[in-house]
Design a protein around this motif. Structure first.
Motif, PDB file in Angstrom:
ATOM      1  N   SER A 157      -4.170  -2.598  -2.059  1.00 20.52           N
ATOM      2  CA  SER A 157      -4.650  -2.405  -3.423  1.00 20.52           C
ATOM      3  C   SER A 157      -4.188  -3.538  -4.330  1.00 20.52           C
ATOM      4  N   LEU A 158      -2.923  -3.927  -4.181  1.00 17.83           N
ATOM      5  CA  LEU A 158      -2.380  -4.996  -4.996  1.00 17.83           C
ATOM      6  C   LEU A 158      -3.081  -6.318  -4.702  1.00 17.83           C
ATOM      7  N   SER A 159      -3.305  -6.615  -3.430  1.00 10.29           N
ATOM      8  CA  SER A 159      -4.004  -7.839  -3.050  1.00 10.29           C
ATOM      9  C   SER A 159      -5.418  -7.863  -3.622  1.00 10.29           C
ATOM     10  N   TYR A 160      -6.082  -6.699  -3.588  1.00  4.21           N
ATOM     11  CA  TYR A 160      -7.437  -6.595  -4.137  1.00  4.21           C
ATOM     12  C   TYR A 160      -7.431  -6.880  -5.642  1.00  4.21           C
ATOM     13  N   LEU A 161      -6.471  -6.292  -6.345  1.00  8.03           N
ATOM     14  CA  LEU A 161      -6.385  -6.504  -7.788  1.00  8.03           C
ATOM     15  C   LEU A 161      -6.126  -7.967  -8.117  1.00  8.03           C
ATOM     16  N   MET A 162      -5.199  -8.588  -7.362  1.00  9.70           N
ATOM     17  CA  MET A 162      -4.869  -9.985  -7.608  1.00  9.70           C
ATOM     18  C   MET A 162      -6.047 -10.906  -7.287  1.00  9.70           C
ATOM     19  N   ALA A 163      -6.683 -10.666  -6.153  1.00  8.94           N
ATOM     20  CA  ALA A 163      -7.789 -11.531  -5.730  1.00  8.94           C
ATOM     21  C   ALA A 163      -8.962 -11.454  -6.693  1.00  8.94           C
ATOM     22  N   ASN A 164      -9.176 -10.285  -7.288  1.00  7.20           N
ATOM     23  CA  ASN A 164     -10.304 -10.101  -8.203  1.00  7.20           C
ATOM     24  C   ASN A 164      -9.899 -10.192  -9.665  1.00  7.20           C
ATOM     25  N   LYS A 165      -8.645 -10.596  -9.890  1.00  8.46           N
ATOM     26  CA  LYS A 165      -8.131 -10.807 -11.254  1.00  8.46           C
ATOM     27  C   LYS A 165      -8.319  -9.578 -12.148  1.00  8.46           C
ATOM     28  N   ILE A 166      -8.074  -8.408 -11.553  1.00  6.85           N
ATOM     29  CA  ILE A 166      -8.117  -7.154 -12.307  1.00  6.85           C
ATOM     30  C   ILE A 166      -6.739  -6.922 -12.910  1.00  6.85           C
ATOM     31  N   THR A 167      -6.673  -6.801 -14.215  1.00  9.27           N
ATOM     32  CA  THR A 167      -5.374  -6.785 -14.900  1.00  9.27           C
ATOM     33  C   THR A 167      -5.002  -5.414 -15.466  1.00  9.27           C
ATOM     34  N   ASP A 168      -5.658  -4.356 -15.027  1.00  9.02           N
ATOM     35  CA  ASP A 168      -5.316  -3.017 -15.507  1.00  9.02           C
ATOM     36  C   ASP A 168      -3.872  -2.686 -15.126  1.00  9.02           C
ATOM     37  N   GLN A 169      -3.033  -2.463 -16.142  1.00  9.45           N
ATOM     38  CA  GLN A 169      -1.601  -2.288 -15.925  1.00  9.45           C
ATOM     39  C   GLN A 169      -1.278  -1.042 -15.108  1.00  9.45           C
ATOM     40  N   ASN A 170      -1.991   0.041 -15.357  1.00 11.44           N
ATOM     41  CA  ASN A 170      -1.714   1.285 -14.632  1.00 11.44           C
ATOM     42  C   ASN A 170      -2.005   1.146 -13.145  1.00 11.44           C
ATOM     43  N   TRP A 171      -3.154   0.530 -12.806  1.00 11.69           N
ATOM     44  CA  TRP A 171      -3.489   0.330 -11.405  1.00 11.69           C
ATOM     45  C   TRP A 171      -2.519  -0.632 -10.731  1.00 11.69           C
ATOM     46  N   TYR A 172      -2.123  -1.668 -11.471  1.00 12.08           N
ATOM     47  CA  TYR A 172      -1.181  -2.654 -10.926  1.00 12.08           C
ATOM     48  C   TYR A 172       0.157  -1.994 -10.593  1.00 12.08           C
ATOM     49  N   LEU A 173       0.719  -1.246 -11.558  1.00 11.87           N
ATOM     50  CA  LEU A 173       2.015  -0.597 -11.340  1.00 11.87           C
ATOM     51  C   LEU A 173       1.918   0.487 -10.274  1.00 11.87           C
ATOM     52  N   ALA A 174       0.810   1.224 -10.267  1.00 12.88           N
ATOM     53  CA  ALA A 174       0.630   2.267  -9.249  1.00 12.88           C
ATOM     54  C   ALA A 174       0.635   1.666  -7.846  1.00 12.88           C
ATOM     55  N   SER A 175      -0.002   0.511  -7.682  1.00 11.77           N
ATOM     56  CA  SER A 175      -0.059  -0.155  -6.375  1.00 11.77           C
ATOM     57  C   SER A 175       1.310  -0.687  -5.972  1.00 11.77           C
ATOM     58  N   VAL A 176       1.990  -1.350  -6.907  1.00 12.01           N
ATOM     59  CA  VAL A 176       3.311  -1.915  -6.620  1.00 12.01           C
ATOM     60  C   VAL A 176       4.292  -0.818  -6.228  1.00 12.01           C
ATOM     61  N   TYR A 177       4.358   0.242  -7.038  1.00  9.58           N
ATOM     62  CA  TYR A 177       5.330   1.304  -6.778  1.00  9.58           C
ATOM     63  C   TYR A 177       4.977   2.109  -5.529  1.00  9.58           C
ATOM     64  N   PHE A 178       3.675   2.204  -5.231  1.00 13.22           N
ATOM     65  CA  PHE A 178       3.257   2.889  -4.005  1.00 13.22           C
ATOM     66  C   PHE A 178       3.787   2.141  -2.786  1.00 13.22           C
ATOM     67  N   PHE A 179       3.591   0.834  -2.776  1.00 12.18           N
ATOM     68  CA  PHE A 179       4.088   0.025  -1.661  1.00 12.18           C
ATOM     69  C   PHE A 179       5.613   0.104  -1.566  1.00 12.18           C
ATOM     70  N   LEU A 180       6.286  -0.100  -2.697  1.00 15.71           N
ATOM     71  CA  LEU A 180       7.749  -0.092  -2.692  1.00 15.71           C
ATOM     72  C   LEU A 180       8.292   1.259  -2.245  1.00 15.71           C
ATOM     73  N   HIS A 181       7.725   2.324  -2.779  1.00 20.58           N
ATOM     74  CA  HIS A 181       8.246   3.657  -2.454  1.00 20.58           C
ATOM     75  C   HIS A 181       8.160   3.950  -0.969  1.00 20.58           C
ATOM     76  N   PHE A 182       6.989   3.742  -0.364  1.00 15.11           N
ATOM     77  CA  PHE A 182       6.830   4.108   1.040  1.00 15.11           C
ATOM     78  C   PHE A 182       7.451   3.078   1.986  1.00 15.11           C
ATOM     79  N   GLN A 183       7.876   1.943   1.431  1.00 13.96           N
ATOM     80  CA  GLN A 183       8.681   1.024   2.223  1.00 13.96           C
ATOM     81  C   GLN A 183      10.136   1.474   2.217  1.00 13.96           C
ATOM     82  N   TYR A 184      10.765   1.537   1.026  1.00 17.51           N
ATOM     83  CA  TYR A 184      12.210   1.821   1.039  1.00 17.51           C
ATOM     84  C   TYR A 184      12.551   3.299   1.119  1.00 17.51           C
ATOM     85  N   ASN A 185      11.671   4.198   0.669  1.00 18.45           N
ATOM     86  CA  ASN A 185      11.919   5.640   0.849  1.00 18.45           C
ATOM     87  C   ASN A 185      11.245   6.188   2.097  1.00 18.45           C
TER      88      ASN A 185
END
Length: 408
Positions: A157-185
Motif C-alpha cells: 500500500s505504501l509503495s502504491y501511494l508513493m509511486a502514484n504520489k498520493i499524499t492522503d495523510q490517513n492512508w499514508y499513516l495507516a499503511s506505515v503503521y500496518f507494516f510496522l505493527h505486523f512486523q514488530y508485533n
C-alpha cells in the motif's frame, strides 16, 4: 556452532554495523551540516535495511538453525539461496533508497524482498510439518510467518501511494503503521517467542501455560493494530475488543514472567550468564513497551504520543533495539551459537550501553517536545549515543571474525 551459522551471523553483524552507520549519519546531519545527502532518503535506507538486512536476515538464520536441529542439517542447502536472495534485496534497498528515495529500483527491491520472505515462509511452514514432536514453538513460528506475510499489505500500500504520489495523510499513516505493527508485533515478536519457547520445552509442567500465552498473544495481535489508528473514530464494539486485546497481552506476559521467575534455577542451567543478562534486559524493554502500548488505549494519550516525532522514534528504537536486537544477540550468546571471546563481549556491552543512553536521551527529547522547552545540546548528545552504538557494532563484528574454523 558450524560454518553455516558462523558465516551467516557474521553477515548479520556486518549488516548491524551498516544500520548503525546510517543511524550515525542521520544524527550527524541533524546536529551539523552534511552536504550532498538527502535526510529522508537516508532514513528510508536505514529503516528498510534494519528490518530486512539485520532483523529479518538474523531471524531467518536462527529459524533455519532451529529447523536443522529438528530434521537435520540438509536444510542448510535448501535455504541458502533464499538467504542470498534476501541479502541481495536488502543491499539493493540500502543503495537505491539512498540514491532515489522511493523510486523504481527501491520499490522493486522492496517488492522482491517481500516475495523472498513469502517463499521462505512457505518452505519453512512445510518443513515445520515434518517435525514429529509438536510443541508451542511450532505454533509461534507459523504465526510469525503468517503475520510477516500480512505485514506486506502495508508495504504494498505504501509503495502504491508513493509511486502514484498520493499524499492522503490517513492512508499514508495507516499503511506505515500496518507494516510496522505486523512486523514488530507479529513477525519479530512471534519468531523470538518461538525461539524462546523451544528452550523452555523442558519445563513439561508449564506446557499448558505456554500454550495459553501463545493463544492470548495471537488473539491480541490484529486488534492491537488499531492502537496506532485511534485518531479515527471507532464503534464502541471495536474499542471494547481493543481493550480486551491489550489486557490479554498483559496477562500473557505476566504468565510468561511468572514461569521464568518460578523456574529461574532450572532455566539458569540452560542459559549462559551473559546471555541471560541480555535476555533480562530485552524482557525489561518489552515490559516497558507493553505498558506504553497499553497506556495509549486512551485516545488523548494516543494522539499526544503519535503527535511528537521524538516519542515515535523513541518507541520504535525501544522495540527494534531494546527488545528485538538485544534478544537476537542474547539468544546467540545464551546458547553459544558463536564462540564467545572478550572482544565480542566488549562490543556487546558497548552496544547495549549505547541503546540505553539513546533511549534515555530520546525520552528526554520527547518530554522536551511535549513541554515545548529546549534542552541544550540534545542533538549533539544523541549523536554521541549514535557513536557509541556504532562503536559497539564495529567491535562486535571484529570480535565475531575471531571465530575458529569448524566443520559442519
Amino acid at each position: 556452532m558450524n560454518n553455516f551459522l558462523s558465516k551467516w551471523l557474521s553477515i548479520s553483524f556486518l549488516n548491524l554495523f551498516l544500520v548503525a552507520f546510517l543511524g550515525f549519519i542521520l544524527r550527524y546531519k541533524i546536529a551539523y551540516y552534511l552536504p550532498f545527502s538527502n535526510q529522508r532518503y537516508i532514513l528510508h535506507s536505514h529503516s528498510h535495511f534494519a528490518f530486512s538486512g539485520w532483523i529479518t536476515q538474523s531471524l531467518m538464520v536462527l529459524l533455519i538453525y532451529y529447523l536443522s536441529s529438528k530434521i537435520g542439517e540438509q536444510v542448510f542447502e535448501k535455504y541458502r539461496q533464499l538467504l542470498y536472495a534476501n541479502l541481495i534485496c536488502s543491499y539493493g534497498m540500502l543503495i537505491s533508497f539512498i540514491i532515489q528515495g522511493y523510486g523504481i529500483f527501491s520499490i522493486s527491491f522492496s517488492t522482491l524482498s517481500i516475495v523472498v520472505f513469502i517463499a521462505f515462509a512457505i518452505y519453512f511452514w512445510k518443513d515445520l510439518n515434518w517435525i514429529k514432536k509438536k510443541t508451542t514453538s511450532i505454533l509461534w513460528f507459523k504465526a510469525a510467518l503468517a503475520f510477516g506475510i500480512i505485514s506486506s499489505i502495508g508495504a504494498f500500500s505504501l509503495s502504491y501511494l508513493m509511486a502514484n504520489k498520493i499524499t492522503d495523510q490517513n492512508w499514508y499513516l495507516a499503511s506505515v503503521y500496518f507494516f510496522l505493527h505486523f512486523q514488530y508485533n507479529g513477525w519479530f515478536l512471534f519468531a523470538g517467542m518461538g525461539l524462546l519457547s523451544d528452550q523452555l520445552e523442558f519445563l513439561i509442567h508449564e506446557r499448558k501455560k505456554l500454550y495459553a500465552i501463545f493463544y492470548l498473544f495471537v488473539f491480541a495481535c490484529i486488534p492491537v493494530y488499531f492502537l496506532s489508528m485511534l485518531w479515527i473514530p471507532f464503534s464502541i464494539i471495536i474499542y471494547l475488543i481493543l481493550i480486551v486485546a491489550v489486557i490479554s497481552q498483559l496477562i500473557a506476559w505476566a504468565i510468561m514472567l511468572n514461569i521464568l521467575s518460578k523456574n529461574r534455577i532450572e532455566i539458569s542451567k540452560q542459559f549462559s550468564p551473559q546471555g541471560k543478562t541480555l535476555l533480562i534486559l530485552s524482557a525489561i524493554a518489552f515490559t516497558i513497551k507493553l505498558l506504553l502500548q497499553s497506556g495509549s488505549i486512551h485516545p488523548a494519550l494516543s494522539q499526544l504520543s503519535y503527535g511528537f516525532r521524538p516519542i515515535i522514534i523513541g518507541y520504535l528504537h525501544l522495540v527494534l533495539l531494546g527488545v528485538t536486537s538485544i534478544f537476537i544477540i542474547g539468544y546467540i550468546i545464551s546458547f553459544k551459537l558463536l564462540v564467545i571471546n572478550k572482544l565480542l563481549l566488549t562490543g556487546i556491552i558497548v552496544f547495549v550501553s549505547g541503546i540505553i543512553i539513546n533511549e534515555l536521551l530520546l525520552m528526554v527529547q520527547g518530554v522536551e517536545a511535549m513541554s515545548y522547552t529546549a534542552i541544550p545540546y540534545i542533538n549533539e548528545m544523541l549523536l554521541g549515543a549514535a557513536l557509541v552504538l556504532l562503536s559497539g557494532t564495529i567491535i562486535i563484528f571484529f570480535g565475531n571474525l575471531r571465530q575458529p574454523n569448524r566443520s559442519r
